[in-house]
Motif scaffolding. Structure first.
Motif, PDB file in Angstrom:
ATOM      1  N   LEU A  41      -4.734  -0.657   5.097  1.00 58.90           N
ATOM      2  CA  LEU A  41      -5.665  -1.703   4.689  1.00 58.90           C
ATOM      3  C   LEU A  41      -6.771  -1.806   5.732  1.00 58.90           C
ATOM      4  CD1 LEU A  41      -5.881  -3.898   2.420  1.00 58.90           C
ATOM      5  CD2 LEU A  41      -4.750  -5.458   4.012  1.00 58.90           C
ATOM      6  N   ALA A  42      -7.979  -2.059   5.283  1.00 57.15           N
ATOM      7  CA  ALA A  42      -9.111  -2.222   6.198  1.00 57.15           C
ATOM      8  C   ALA A  42      -8.840  -3.392   7.150  1.00 57.15           C
ATOM      9  CB  ALA A  42     -10.399  -2.474   5.416  1.00 57.15           C
ATOM     10  N   PRO A  43      -9.170  -3.236   8.431  1.00 53.23           N
ATOM     11  CA  PRO A  43      -8.873  -4.281   9.419  1.00 53.23           C
ATOM     12  C   PRO A  43      -9.411  -5.667   9.071  1.00 53.23           C
ATOM     13  CG  PRO A  43      -9.412  -2.256  10.540  1.00 53.23           C
ATOM     14  CD  PRO A  43      -9.684  -2.019   9.068  1.00 53.23           C
ATOM     15  N   GLY A  44     -10.528  -5.755   8.389  1.00 47.41           N
ATOM     16  CA  GLY A  44     -11.074  -7.053   8.010  1.00 47.41           C
ATOM     17  C   GLY A  44     -10.175  -7.838   7.058  1.00 47.41           C
ATOM     18  N   ASP A  45      -9.212  -7.146   6.448  1.00 48.31           N
ATOM     19  CA  ASP A  45      -8.301  -7.785   5.504  1.00 48.31           C
ATOM     20  C   ASP A  45      -6.884  -7.929   6.048  1.00 48.31           C
ATOM     21  OD1 ASP A  45     -10.138  -8.127   3.240  1.00 48.31           O
ATOM     22  OD2 ASP A  45     -10.227  -5.946   3.276  1.00 48.31           O
ATOM     23  N   TRP A  46      -6.668  -7.570   7.296  1.00 49.49           N
ATOM     24  CA  TRP A  46      -5.353  -7.700   7.916  1.00 49.49           C
ATOM     25  C   TRP A  46      -4.981  -9.179   8.057  1.00 49.49           C
ATOM     26  CZ3 TRP A  46      -5.766  -3.898  12.689  1.00 49.49           C
ATOM     27  CH2 TRP A  46      -5.798  -2.582  12.225  1.00 49.49           C
ATOM     28  N   GLY A  47      -3.688  -9.435   8.058  1.00 47.27           N
ATOM     29  CA  GLY A  47      -3.177 -10.780   8.339  1.00 47.27           C
ATOM     30  C   GLY A  47      -3.275 -11.771   7.206  1.00 47.27           C
ATOM     31  N   ARG A  48      -3.535 -11.308   5.997  1.00 49.61           N
ATOM     32  CA  ARG A  48      -3.686 -12.207   4.850  1.00 49.61           C
ATOM     33  C   ARG A  48      -2.543 -12.094   3.844  1.00 49.61           C
ATOM     34  NH1 ARG A  48     -10.108 -11.259   3.567  1.00 49.61           N
ATOM     35  NH2 ARG A  48     -10.861 -12.143   5.510  1.00 49.61           N
ATOM     36  N   GLY A  49      -1.544 -11.271   4.141  1.00 47.98           N
ATOM     37  CA  GLY A  49      -0.410 -11.105   3.239  1.00 47.98           C
ATOM     38  C   GLY A  49      -0.654 -10.139   2.097  1.00 47.98           C
ATOM     39  N   ILE A  50      -1.804  -9.489   2.093  1.00 51.93           N
ATOM     40  CA  ILE A  50      -2.154  -8.584   0.996  1.00 51.93           C
ATOM     41  C   ILE A  50      -1.174  -7.420   0.913  1.00 51.93           C
ATOM     42  CG2 ILE A  50      -3.916  -6.946   0.178  1.00 51.93           C
ATOM     43  CD1 ILE A  50      -5.975  -8.944   1.522  1.00 51.93           C
ATOM     44  N   MET A  51      -0.919  -6.768   2.047  1.00 47.69           N
ATOM     45  CA  MET A  51      -0.071  -5.590   1.999  1.00 47.69           C
ATOM     46  C   MET A  51       1.364  -5.948   1.638  1.00 47.69           C
ATOM     47  SD  MET A  51      -0.267  -2.433   1.854  1.00 47.69           S
ATOM     48  CE  MET A  51      -1.876  -2.082   2.521  1.00 47.69           C
ATOM     49  N   THR A  52       1.863  -7.068   2.106  1.00 49.56           N
ATOM     50  CA  THR A  52       3.214  -7.483   1.729  1.00 49.56           C
ATOM     51  C   THR A  52       3.301  -7.647   0.216  1.00 49.56           C
ATOM     52  OG1 THR A  52       3.564  -8.560   3.859  1.00 49.56           O
ATOM     53  CG2 THR A  52       4.979  -9.256   2.050  1.00 49.56           C
ATOM     54  N   GLN A  53       2.313  -8.297  -0.383  1.00 47.01           N
ATOM     55  CA  GLN A  53       2.299  -8.473  -1.837  1.00 47.01           C
ATOM     56  C   GLN A  53       2.195  -7.122  -2.553  1.00 47.01           C
ATOM     57  OE1 GLN A  53      -0.428 -11.545  -3.381  1.00 47.01           O
ATOM     58  NE2 GLN A  53      -0.651 -12.198  -1.249  1.00 47.01           N
ATOM     59  N   ALA A  54       1.367  -6.235  -2.041  1.00 51.15           N
ATOM     60  CA  ALA A  54       1.178  -4.922  -2.674  1.00 51.15           C
ATOM     61  C   ALA A  54       2.458  -4.093  -2.611  1.00 51.15           C
ATOM     62  CB  ALA A  54       0.021  -4.176  -2.014  1.00 51.15           C
ATOM     63  N   VAL A  55       3.112  -4.075  -1.456  1.00 49.72           N
ATOM     64  CA  VAL A  55       4.357  -3.312  -1.315  1.00 49.72           C
ATOM     65  C   VAL A  55       5.422  -3.876  -2.250  1.00 49.72           C
ATOM     66  CG1 VAL A  55       6.252  -2.738   0.265  1.00 49.72           C
ATOM     67  CG2 VAL A  55       3.877  -2.452   1.003  1.00 49.72           C
ATOM     68  N   ARG A  56       5.570  -5.188  -2.285  1.00 52.27           N
ATOM     69  CA  ARG A  56       6.552  -5.802  -3.190  1.00 52.27           C
ATOM     70  C   ARG A  56       6.287  -5.405  -4.643  1.00 52.27           C
ATOM     71  NH1 ARG A  56       6.435 -11.506  -0.345  1.00 52.27           N
ATOM     72  NH2 ARG A  56       8.188 -11.230   1.083  1.00 52.27           N
ATOM     73  N   ALA A  57       5.024  -5.476  -5.054  1.00 57.22           N
ATOM     74  CA  ALA A  57       4.661  -5.176  -6.442  1.00 57.22           C
ATOM     75  C   ALA A  57       4.940  -3.712  -6.777  1.00 57.22           C
ATOM     76  CB  ALA A  57       3.184  -5.503  -6.677  1.00 57.22           C
ATOM     77  N   VAL A  58       4.579  -2.810  -5.893  1.00 57.96           N
ATOM     78  CA  VAL A  58       4.779  -1.378  -6.150  1.00 57.96           C
ATOM     79  C   VAL A  58       6.271  -1.053  -6.191  1.00 57.96           C
ATOM     80  CG1 VAL A  58       4.462   0.926  -5.163  1.00 57.96           C
ATOM     81  CG2 VAL A  58       2.527  -0.647  -5.321  1.00 57.96           C
TER      82      VAL A  58
END
Length: 172
Positions: A91-108
């Motif tokens: 994920l691009a650093p500007g979007d780190w720390g917002r829970g985006i990747m956790t949600q994406a990994v769970r969904a995938v």
């Protein structure tokens, strides 16, 4: 934070090149990930991802506000490992720390377990990548081991960790 997991298309190439062209991203990825990351690299990756999707692997853009902010993929194993898949993401650093990747990994992972015969999803983050390890742990992945001195990156040896999530342990 709202985002979409979208099939890669060439219209995302400019924003992919911008998001991926950050040394903080490449630092935690395999050397096949270019640095600097150019528009030509982005276009080549999108063509590659389209081909992998056609072969049964899973490559998606993480799209925020119409721009490619990152990527997530699942690569199915072969032969005796055909019911396992490796997950990779950035994920691009500007979007780190917002829970985006956790949600994406769970969904995938949920989609993969529900719609395929995959029973094990694993990841191999660098041991020092605490943020990536935290994402996996939040998603229920178990640390199966530390592979000592297994990564040669930036002129130094370091450790990597093996994490896995098994379908039965994921409530599927």
């Amino acid at each position: 934070m709202r985002f979409a997991l979208q099939k890669w298309e060439l219209s995302l190439a400019p924003s992919l090149a911008e998001s991926a062209n950050d040394a903080r991203v490449a630092k935690w990825l395999r050397d096949v990930f270019p640095q600097p990351y150019t528009l030509a690299d982005a276009e080549a990756f999108i063509r590659f991802a389209a081909g992998e999707n056609a072969r049964g692997d899973f490559y998606r853009a993480i799209v925020i506000g119409g721009r490619a902010a990152g990527s997530i993929s699942l690569s199915r194993g072969a032969d005796v490992n055909k019911r396992s898949a490796e997950i990779g993401y950035w994920l691009a650093p500007g979007d780190w720390g917002r829970g985006i990747m956790t949600q994406a990994v769970r969904a995938v992972c949920a989609k993969t377990f529900a719609e395929t015969d995959i029973v094990r999803i694993f990841a191999v983050p660098f041991a020092a990548n605490a943020a990536s390890r935290r994402v996996l742990e939040k998603c229920g992945f178990a640390l199966e081991g530390v592979m000592r001195k297994s990564v040669w990156k930036g002129g130094a040896l370091s450790d990597a960790c093996l994490y896995a999530l098994v379908k039965e342990e994921n409530g599927q």
